[in-house]
Design a protein around this motif. Structure first.
Motif, short mmCIF file in Angstrom:
data_model
loop_
_atom_site.label_atom_id
_atom_site.label_comp_id
_atom_site.label_asym_id
_atom_site.label_seq_id
_atom_site.Cartn_x
_atom_site.Cartn_y
_atom_site.Cartn_z
N TYR A 109 0.78 -1.23 0.00
CA TYR A 109 0.00 0.00 0.00
C TYR A 109 0.82 1.29 0.00
O TYR A 109 0.41 2.28 -0.59
N ASP A 169 1.65 3.03 -3.33
CA ASP A 169 0.53 3.19 -4.26
C ASP A 169 -0.09 4.58 -4.08
O ASP A 169 -0.75 4.85 -3.07
N GLU A 207 -2.70 5.93 -5.28
CA GLU A 207 -4.15 5.90 -5.12
C GLU A 207 -4.52 5.60 -3.66
O GLU A 207 -5.47 6.18 -3.12
N VAL A 208 -3.77 4.71 -3.02
CA VAL A 208 -4.04 4.36 -1.62
C VAL A 208 -3.61 5.49 -0.69
O VAL A 208 -4.30 5.81 0.27
N ARG A 251 -3.25 8.76 -1.23
CA ARG A 251 -3.63 10.15 -1.53
C ARG A 251 -4.28 10.86 -0.37
O ARG A 251 -4.09 12.06 -0.19
N THR A 259 3.56 9.46 -0.35
CA THR A 259 3.70 8.12 -0.91
C THR A 259 5.16 7.69 -0.79
O THR A 259 6.07 8.46 -1.11
N ARG A 309 -5.03 -1.57 -1.98
CA ARG A 309 -6.13 -1.41 -2.93
C ARG A 309 -6.73 -2.75 -3.38
O ARG A 309 -7.93 -2.84 -3.62
N TRP A 339 -9.75 -3.65 -1.19
CA TRP A 339 -10.86 -2.73 -0.99
C TRP A 339 -12.18 -3.44 -1.37
O TRP A 339 -12.22 -4.30 -2.25
N ASN A 358 -13.04 11.55 1.08
CA ASN A 358 -12.77 10.12 1.21
C ASN A 358 -14.03 9.39 1.69
O ASN A 358 -14.15 8.98 2.84
N ASN A 380 -0.14 14.42 -0.31
CA ASN A 380 -0.31 13.89 -1.66
C ASN A 380 -1.40 14.64 -2.43
O ASN A 380 -1.54 14.45 -3.64
#
Length: 182
Positions: free
Chosen positions: A31, A34, A36-37, A39, A45, A103, A106, A139, A165
């Protein structure tokens, strides 16, 4: 009586155990690297396993000081690292927590399951009156996770935290909590 955090938790599908230095490569791969994870998280990151090693060193120092405990979420069936939950002793009666899940995992109900186990543990401790966390207002998945784990929405914390991020400005966050009724 001071809050003493447990060494771990178990659920139907998960084992939550104390994070150790040997978890760095799995945390980085699962994670922390990543975008996307990460952000909506409070740290940039990770760019290398060394970043994950530094993170785990701070977790270990906080655990030894009795301030918090970071638990690695592992799948019961094979021990694979899926994410983490951090429980932080904020006052003699209040816990804060944060969490993150890779991710690939999820949408399977794993984080609500892990978070609910943490909340059940806390609710069983006479000295704990409040457990809480927050998430960025954008989120939506994290907000749902906290609701599924039995936490209640309390309100919006304006300009509460910087998510590096997403940019340099503090962002609004939604606060959720479990509170022991008198």
């Amino acid at each position: 009586m001071p809050i003493i955090l447990p060494p771990g938790f178990e659920t139907e599908r998960l084992v939550l155990r104390e994070a150790v230095a040997a978890d760095a490569a799995a945390i980085f791969a699962e994670y922390a690297s990543d975008p996307e994870v990460t952000r909506f998280l409070s740290f940039p990151t990770h760019r290398s396993v060394a970043d994950a090693e530094a993170f785990l060193a701070t977790c270990e120092a906080a655990r030894k000081a009795g301030r918090s405990n970071t638990y690695v979420l592992t799948r019961r069936s094979d021990g694979a690292v899926l994410g983490v939950i951090d429980l932080r002793i904020e006052t003699p009666f209040r816990l804060g927590f944060g969490y993150v899940l890779g991710r690939r995992h999820w949408g399977q109900g794993l984080m609500p399951e892990a978070l609910a186990a943490s909340v059940r543990w806390g609710a069983g401790q006479a000295e704990i009156w409040r457990m809480w966390a927050f998430c960025d207002v954008a989120n939506v998945a994290s907000a749902r996770t906290m609701e599924k784990a039995g936490l209640r929405f309390e309100g919006v914390l304006r300009r509460w935290i910087v998510h590096p991020n997403l940019g340099p400005e503090p962002r609004d966050c939604r606060a959720y909590a479990w509170v022991r009724e008198p």
